[in-house]
Design a protein around this motif. Structure first.
Motif, PDB file in Angstrom:
ATOM      1  N   TYR A  30       0.775  -1.202  -0.161  1.00 34.97           N
ATOM      2  CA  TYR A  30      -0.105   0.018   0.116  1.00 34.97           C
ATOM      3  C   TYR A  30       1.014   1.307   0.045  1.00 34.97           C
ATOM      4  O   TYR A  30       0.420   2.401  -0.284  1.00 34.97           O
ATOM      5  CB  TYR A  30      -0.964   0.019   1.261  1.00 34.97           C
ATOM      6  CG  TYR A  30      -2.092  -0.904   1.061  1.00 34.97           C
ATOM      7  CD1 TYR A  30      -1.927  -2.168   1.727  1.00 34.97           C
ATOM      8  CD2 TYR A  30      -3.340  -0.661   0.203  1.00 34.97           C
ATOM      9  CE1 TYR A  30      -2.852  -3.053   1.229  1.00 34.97           C
ATOM     10  CE2 TYR A  30      -4.173  -1.479   0.097  1.00 34.97           C
ATOM     11  CZ  TYR A  30      -3.927  -2.842   0.700  1.00 34.97           C
ATOM     12  OH  TYR A  30      -4.893  -3.901   0.566  1.00 34.97           O
ATOM     13  N   TYR A  33       8.499   2.376   0.719  1.00 32.49           N
ATOM     14  CA  TYR A  33       9.575   3.442   0.823  1.00 32.49           C
ATOM     15  C   TYR A  33      10.997   2.671   0.670  1.00 32.49           C
ATOM     16  O   TYR A  33      11.239   1.559   0.916  1.00 32.49           O
ATOM     17  CB  TYR A  33       9.263   3.788   2.248  1.00 32.49           C
ATOM     18  CG  TYR A  33       8.147   4.326   2.671  1.00 32.49           C
ATOM     19  CD1 TYR A  33       7.012   3.546   2.927  1.00 32.49           C
ATOM     20  CD2 TYR A  33       7.741   5.913   2.722  1.00 32.49           C
ATOM     21  CE1 TYR A  33       5.593   3.944   3.227  1.00 32.49           C
ATOM     22  CE2 TYR A  33       6.559   6.330   3.032  1.00 32.49           C
ATOM     23  CZ  TYR A  33       5.441   5.539   3.121  1.00 32.49           C
ATOM     24  OH  TYR A  33       4.223   6.003   3.450  1.00 32.49           O
ATOM     25  N   MET A  48       9.086   7.312  -2.067  1.00 32.45           N
ATOM     26  CA  MET A  48       7.776   6.666  -1.885  1.00 32.45           C
ATOM     27  C   MET A  48       7.060   6.341  -3.108  1.00 32.45           C
ATOM     28  O   MET A  48       6.986   7.319  -3.723  1.00 32.45           O
ATOM     29  CB  MET A  48       7.168   7.517  -1.038  1.00 32.45           C
ATOM     30  CG  MET A  48       5.700   6.900  -0.329  1.00 32.45           C
ATOM     31  SD  MET A  48       4.717   7.853   0.800  1.00 32.45           S
ATOM     32  CE  MET A  48       4.210   9.329  -0.140  1.00 32.45           C
ATOM     33  N   GLN A  50       3.676   4.435  -4.401  1.00 34.95           N
ATOM     34  CA  GLN A  50       1.946   3.973  -3.686  1.00 34.95           C
ATOM     35  C   GLN A  50       1.122   3.515  -4.990  1.00 34.95           C
ATOM     36  O   GLN A  50       0.481   2.520  -4.573  1.00 34.95           O
ATOM     37  CB  GLN A  50       1.440   5.342  -3.211  1.00 34.95           C
ATOM     38  CG  GLN A  50       1.965   5.791  -1.925  1.00 34.95           C
ATOM     39  CD  GLN A  50       1.143   6.767  -1.352  1.00 34.95           C
ATOM     40  OE1 GLN A  50       0.858   6.617  -0.202  1.00 34.95           O
ATOM     41  NE2 GLN A  50       0.775   7.779  -1.988  1.00 34.95           N
ATOM     42  N   HIS A  92       4.155  -0.132   4.240  1.00 40.40           N
ATOM     43  CA  HIS A  92       2.773  -0.073   5.113  1.00 40.40           C
ATOM     44  C   HIS A  92       2.000  -1.430   5.094  1.00 40.40           C
ATOM     45  O   HIS A  92       1.931  -2.134   3.885  1.00 40.40           O
ATOM     46  CB  HIS A  92       1.939   1.040   4.566  1.00 40.40           C
ATOM     47  CG  HIS A  92       2.333   2.264   5.262  1.00 40.40           C
ATOM     48  ND1 HIS A  92       2.413   2.605   6.404  1.00 40.40           N
ATOM     49  CD2 HIS A  92       2.688   3.293   4.664  1.00 40.40           C
ATOM     50  CE1 HIS A  92       3.034   3.856   6.783  1.00 40.40           C
ATOM     51  NE2 HIS A  92       3.211   4.246   5.464  1.00 40.40           N
ATOM     52  N   GLY A  95      -4.010   0.664   5.246  1.00 38.80           N
ATOM     53  CA  GLY A  95      -5.351   1.170   6.150  1.00 38.80           C
ATOM     54  C   GLY A  95      -4.464   2.328   7.171  1.00 38.80           C
ATOM     55  O   GLY A  95      -3.603   3.046   6.755  1.00 38.80           O
ATOM     56  N   THR A  96      -5.333   2.256   8.249  1.00 36.49           N
ATOM     57  CA  THR A  96      -4.675   3.073   9.595  1.00 36.49           C
ATOM     58  C   THR A  96      -3.520   2.532  10.046  1.00 36.49           C
ATOM     59  O   THR A  96      -3.818   2.266  11.304  1.00 36.49           O
ATOM     60  CB  THR A  96      -5.764   3.786  10.461  1.00 36.49           C
ATOM     61  OG1 THR A  96      -6.596   2.534  10.748  1.00 36.49           O
ATOM     62  CG2 THR A  96      -6.947   4.607   9.673  1.00 36.49           C
TER      63      THR A  96
ATOM     64  N   HIS B  96       0.485  11.511  10.528  1.00 36.83           N
ATOM     65  CA  HIS B  96      -0.115  10.293  10.160  1.00 36.83           C
ATOM     66  C   HIS B  96      -1.501  10.524   9.475  1.00 36.83           C
ATOM     67  O   HIS B  96      -2.076  11.598   9.601  1.00 36.83           O
ATOM     68  CB  HIS B  96      -1.031   9.692  11.468  1.00 36.83           C
ATOM     69  CG  HIS B  96      -2.038   8.729  11.257  1.00 36.83           C
ATOM     70  ND1 HIS B  96      -1.767   7.562  10.609  1.00 36.83           N
ATOM     71  CD2 HIS B  96      -3.212   8.851  11.382  1.00 36.83           C
ATOM     72  CE1 HIS B  96      -2.723   6.899  10.391  1.00 36.83           C
ATOM     73  NE2 HIS B  96      -3.780   7.659  10.680  1.00 36.83           N
ATOM     74  N   SER B  98      -4.261   8.378   6.946  1.00 33.62           N
ATOM     75  CA  SER B  98      -4.722   7.056   6.478  1.00 33.62           C
ATOM     76  C   SER B  98      -4.644   6.877   5.053  1.00 33.62           C
ATOM     77  O   SER B  98      -4.682   7.567   4.218  1.00 33.62           O
ATOM     78  CB  SER B  98      -6.119   6.906   7.175  1.00 33.62           C
ATOM     79  OG  SER B  98      -7.088   7.916   6.519  1.00 33.62           O
ATOM     80  N   GLY B  99      -5.040   5.628   4.816  1.00 33.24           N
ATOM     81  CA  GLY B  99      -5.090   5.147   3.466  1.00 33.24           C
ATOM     82  C   GLY B  99      -4.083   5.587   2.704  1.00 33.24           C
ATOM     83  O   GLY B  99      -3.016   5.159   2.930  1.00 33.24           O
ATOM     84  N   LEU B 100      -4.301   5.989   1.263  1.00 35.35           N
ATOM     85  CA  LEU B 100      -2.938   6.232   0.377  1.00 35.35           C
ATOM     86  C   LEU B 100      -2.095   7.460   0.730  1.00 35.35           C
ATOM     87  O   LEU B 100      -1.004   7.703  -0.048  1.00 35.35           O
ATOM     88  CB  LEU B 100      -3.754   6.062  -0.879  1.00 35.35           C
ATOM     89  CG  LEU B 100      -4.129   4.797  -1.547  1.00 35.35           C
ATOM     90  CD1 LEU B 100      -4.578   4.734  -2.902  1.00 35.35           C
ATOM     91  CD2 LEU B 100      -3.128   3.715  -1.391  1.00 35.35           C
ATOM     92  N   ASN B 101      -2.646   8.182   1.693  1.00 36.33           N
ATOM     93  CA  ASN B 101      -2.014   9.486   1.970  1.00 36.33           C
ATOM     94  C   ASN B 101      -0.935   9.255   3.006  1.00 36.33           C
ATOM     95  O   ASN B 101      -0.728  10.193   3.729  1.00 36.33           O
ATOM     96  CB  ASN B 101      -2.850  10.592   2.307  1.00 36.33           C
ATOM     97  CG  ASN B 101      -4.123  10.928   1.213  1.00 36.33           C
ATOM     98  OD1 ASN B 101      -3.577  11.041  -0.114  1.00 36.33           O
ATOM     99  ND2 ASN B 101      -5.260  10.951   1.482  1.00 36.33           N
ATOM    100  N   ASN B 102       0.007   8.243   2.878  1.00 35.63           N
ATOM    101  CA  ASN B 102       0.954   7.956   3.790  1.00 35.63           C
ATOM    102  C   ASN B 102       2.130   9.079   3.626  1.00 35.63           C
ATOM    103  O   ASN B 102       2.323   9.595   2.535  1.00 35.63           O
ATOM    104  CB  ASN B 102       1.380   6.568   3.620  1.00 35.63           C
ATOM    105  CG  ASN B 102       0.287   5.658   3.827  1.00 35.63           C
ATOM    106  OD1 ASN B 102      -0.177   5.471   5.064  1.00 35.63           O
ATOM    107  ND2 ASN B 102      -0.141   4.699   2.949  1.00 35.63           N
ATOM    108  N   SER B 103       2.721   9.408   4.642  1.00 38.58           N
ATOM    109  CA  SER B 103       3.786  10.218   4.748  1.00 38.58           C
ATOM    110  C   SER B 103       5.060   9.650   5.090  1.00 38.58           C
ATOM    111  O   SER B 103       4.898   8.734   5.993  1.00 38.58           O
ATOM    112  CB  SER B 103       3.503  11.379   5.607  1.00 38.58           C
ATOM    113  OG  SER B 103       3.770  11.092   6.987  1.00 38.58           O
TER     114      SER B 103
END
Lengths: 113, 116
Positions: A30, A33, A48, A50, A92, A95-96, B96, B98-103
């Motif tokens: 998902y 990196y 990164m 995605q 990752h 999700g969260t 933080h 969620s979903g595809l917007n990771n940092s």
């Protein structure tokens, strides 16, 4: 749990040569990196990825994520001694996951002048 | 202007002692982490805090106790140190999303802990 397999585990190249490091996952990635680590230092964020098929470049380093989002490659063109270090891929769980990255075992790159 | 700084850089101590590692980030991130890198270079998450709240606790012995006084600081206290605790401990931080917007995570330079 997601596992990442990096290959090769170590790589020795002559300066000026091109090289590729691979990172393979058993599950969909998902967020993938790439980091570089020098001895005694922290991890330096490189790129990164995605989206399936995504490709990014920075200076002489290019990273790709395949369409199925289960494999990524890091390609270095015309390697230099400054590229030496440990390259780690991290991903990752989706999700969260609050930044819970699973890392590969790393690829040790040595570049001889 | 170090982004993620942790102290000390090196820590040598004897079995049974209690020690702490401190971490501070000036990036304005809301989430901080502790990762452990063993002798084989495997990097594994230990804890994650989001806005001072513990979010991730990865089956780490309760001798390890993280403390986050504010979202810019995350300290790690280790009681009754054991030989197997020898490793490099990395602090990291991120936003933080969620979903595809990771940092991406930003890492400190690590603390090399040696237990003798």
């Amino acid at each position: 749990s997601q596992e990442l397999e990096q290959s090769p585990q170590s790589l020795i190249v002559q300066e000026g040569k091109n090289l590729t490091i691979n990172c393979t996952s058993s599950k969909t990635l998902y967020g993938l990196y790439w980091y570089k680590q020098k001895y005694g230092e922290g991890l330096i964020f490189l790129m990164m990825l995605q989206k399936g098929g995504e490709e990014k470049s920075h200076e002489k380093i290019t990273a790709k994520l395949d369409e199925k989002k289960q494999q990524s490659s890091l390609h270095i063109t015309a390697s230099q001694p400054s590229h030496a270090g440990i390259y780690l891929c991290g991903a990752h769980a989706g999700g969260t996951s609050y930044g819970k990255l699973t890392f590969g075992q790393g690829t040790i790159l040595t570049v001889h002048p | 202007d170090t982004a993620v700084s942790q102290t000390p850089k090196y820590l040598v101590t004897q079995m049974g002692n209690d020690k702490s590692i401190k971490c501070e980030q000036n990036l304005g991130h809301d989430t901080m982490y502790w990762y452990k890198q063993d002798s084989k270079k495997f990097l594994k998450i230990m804890f994650s805090y989001n806005n001072k709240e513990l979010i991730i606790n990865e089956t780490v012995p309760n001798r390890f106790s993280p403390k986050s006084p504010d979202k810019a600081h995350l300290n790690l206290h280790i009681n009754s140190l054991e030989l197997g605790d020898s490793a490099v401990y990395f602090c990291a931080s991120s936003f933080h999303r969620s979903g595809l917007n990771n940092s991406p995570l930003h890492f400190g330079n690590g603390t090399r802990l040696t237990v003798t």
